[in-house]
Design a protein around this motif. Structure first.
Motif, PDB file in Angstrom:
ATOM      1  N   SER A  75      24.918   9.610  73.338  1.00  0.00           N
ATOM      2  CA  SER A  75      26.206   9.915  72.722  1.00  0.00           C
ATOM      3  C   SER A  75      26.131   9.980  71.197  1.00  0.00           C
ATOM      4  O   SER A  75      27.004  10.544  70.564  1.00  0.00           O
ATOM      5  N   ASN A  76      25.077   9.432  70.592  1.00  0.00           N
ATOM      6  CA  ASN A  76      24.946   9.479  69.132  1.00  0.00           C
ATOM      7  C   ASN A  76      24.078  10.625  68.654  1.00  0.00           C
ATOM      8  O   ASN A  76      23.841  10.761  67.468  1.00  0.00           O
ATOM      9  N   LYS A  77      23.571  11.437  69.574  1.00  0.00           N
ATOM     10  CA  LYS A  77      22.716  12.557  69.210  1.00  0.00           C
ATOM     11  C   LYS A  77      23.466  13.867  69.348  1.00  0.00           C
ATOM     12  O   LYS A  77      24.425  13.964  70.096  1.00  0.00           O
ATOM     13  N   HIS A  78      22.974  14.869  68.638  1.00  0.00           N
ATOM     14  CA  HIS A  78      23.520  16.209  68.816  1.00  0.00           C
ATOM     15  C   HIS A  78      23.162  16.657  70.228  1.00  0.00           C
ATOM     16  O   HIS A  78      22.025  16.458  70.672  1.00  0.00           O
ATOM     17  N   LEU A 101      25.978  11.938  79.760  1.00  0.00           N
ATOM     18  CA  LEU A 101      26.996  11.818  78.707  1.00  0.00           C
ATOM     19  C   LEU A 101      28.320  11.523  79.395  1.00  0.00           C
ATOM     20  O   LEU A 101      28.628  12.161  80.405  1.00  0.00           O
ATOM     21  N   LYS A 127      18.276   5.246  76.748  1.00  0.00           N
ATOM     22  CA  LYS A 127      18.619   6.075  75.598  1.00  0.00           C
ATOM     23  C   LYS A 127      20.114   6.308  75.575  1.00  0.00           C
ATOM     24  O   LYS A 127      20.720   6.625  76.581  1.00  0.00           O
ATOM     25  N   ASP A 128      20.695   6.168  74.415  1.00  0.00           N
ATOM     26  CA  ASP A 128      22.110   6.456  74.241  1.00  0.00           C
ATOM     27  C   ASP A 128      22.224   7.850  73.654  1.00  0.00           C
ATOM     28  O   ASP A 128      21.957   8.055  72.482  1.00  0.00           O
ATOM     29  N   VAL A 147      34.397  11.507  76.610  1.00  0.00           N
ATOM     30  CA  VAL A 147      34.166  11.731  75.180  1.00  0.00           C
ATOM     31  C   VAL A 147      34.612  13.146  74.834  1.00  0.00           C
ATOM     32  O   VAL A 147      34.165  14.109  75.448  1.00  0.00           O
ATOM     33  N   ALA A 175      19.515  16.368  72.181  1.00  0.00           N
ATOM     34  CA  ALA A 175      19.390  15.466  73.328  1.00  0.00           C
ATOM     35  C   ALA A 175      18.904  16.220  74.564  1.00  0.00           C
ATOM     36  O   ALA A 175      18.043  15.733  75.303  1.00  0.00           O
TER      37      ALA A 175
END
Length: 111
Positions: A29-32, A103, A26-27, A107, A36
């Motif tokens: 980084s593209n979710k809130h 995470l 699961k990535d 970032v 997540a």
């Protein structure tokens, strides 16, 4: 006349998938971050994360909020406060996910 419904190219007539299922990482980084973290806790059966306001400071027109979150009996808290509750909670969840190694730390946390 055939009464078959629509089928994807990977389906057999019995509805089974012909392609083997491969686990996907699961990535997050593209979710809130809050979503997540909720999904992670649900998946690992830890119970929901418990967010708590640690501090609320400043004048009414310019408050700062600092949250902490307790996940699986461990507390996580960001170092700096945020200008609104929503971003403070998101920042707290992101710090938790970073500490868990889910995470990337490089970032920027912009919520």
């Amino acid at each position: 006349m055939s009464l078959l419904g629509l089928q994807a190219s990977t389906e057999t007539q019995k509805g089974r998938n012909c392609q083997p299922q491969q686990p996907r990482a699961k990535d997050l980084s593209n979710k809130h971050p809050v979503s997540a973290l909720m999904e992670l806790c649900n998946k690992r059966r830890w119970g929901p994360p418990a967010f708590t306001v640690v501090s609320e400071s400043g004048p009414d027109h310019k408050k700062n909020f600092l949250f902490k979150v307790k996940v699986n009996s461990v507390e996580y808290q960001p170092a700096v406060a945020s200008s609104n509750k929503k971003s403070a909670k998101a920042q707290c969840a992101a710090v938790c996910l970073q500490e868990m190694g889910l995470l990337p730390r490089d970032v920027p946390l912009l919520f």
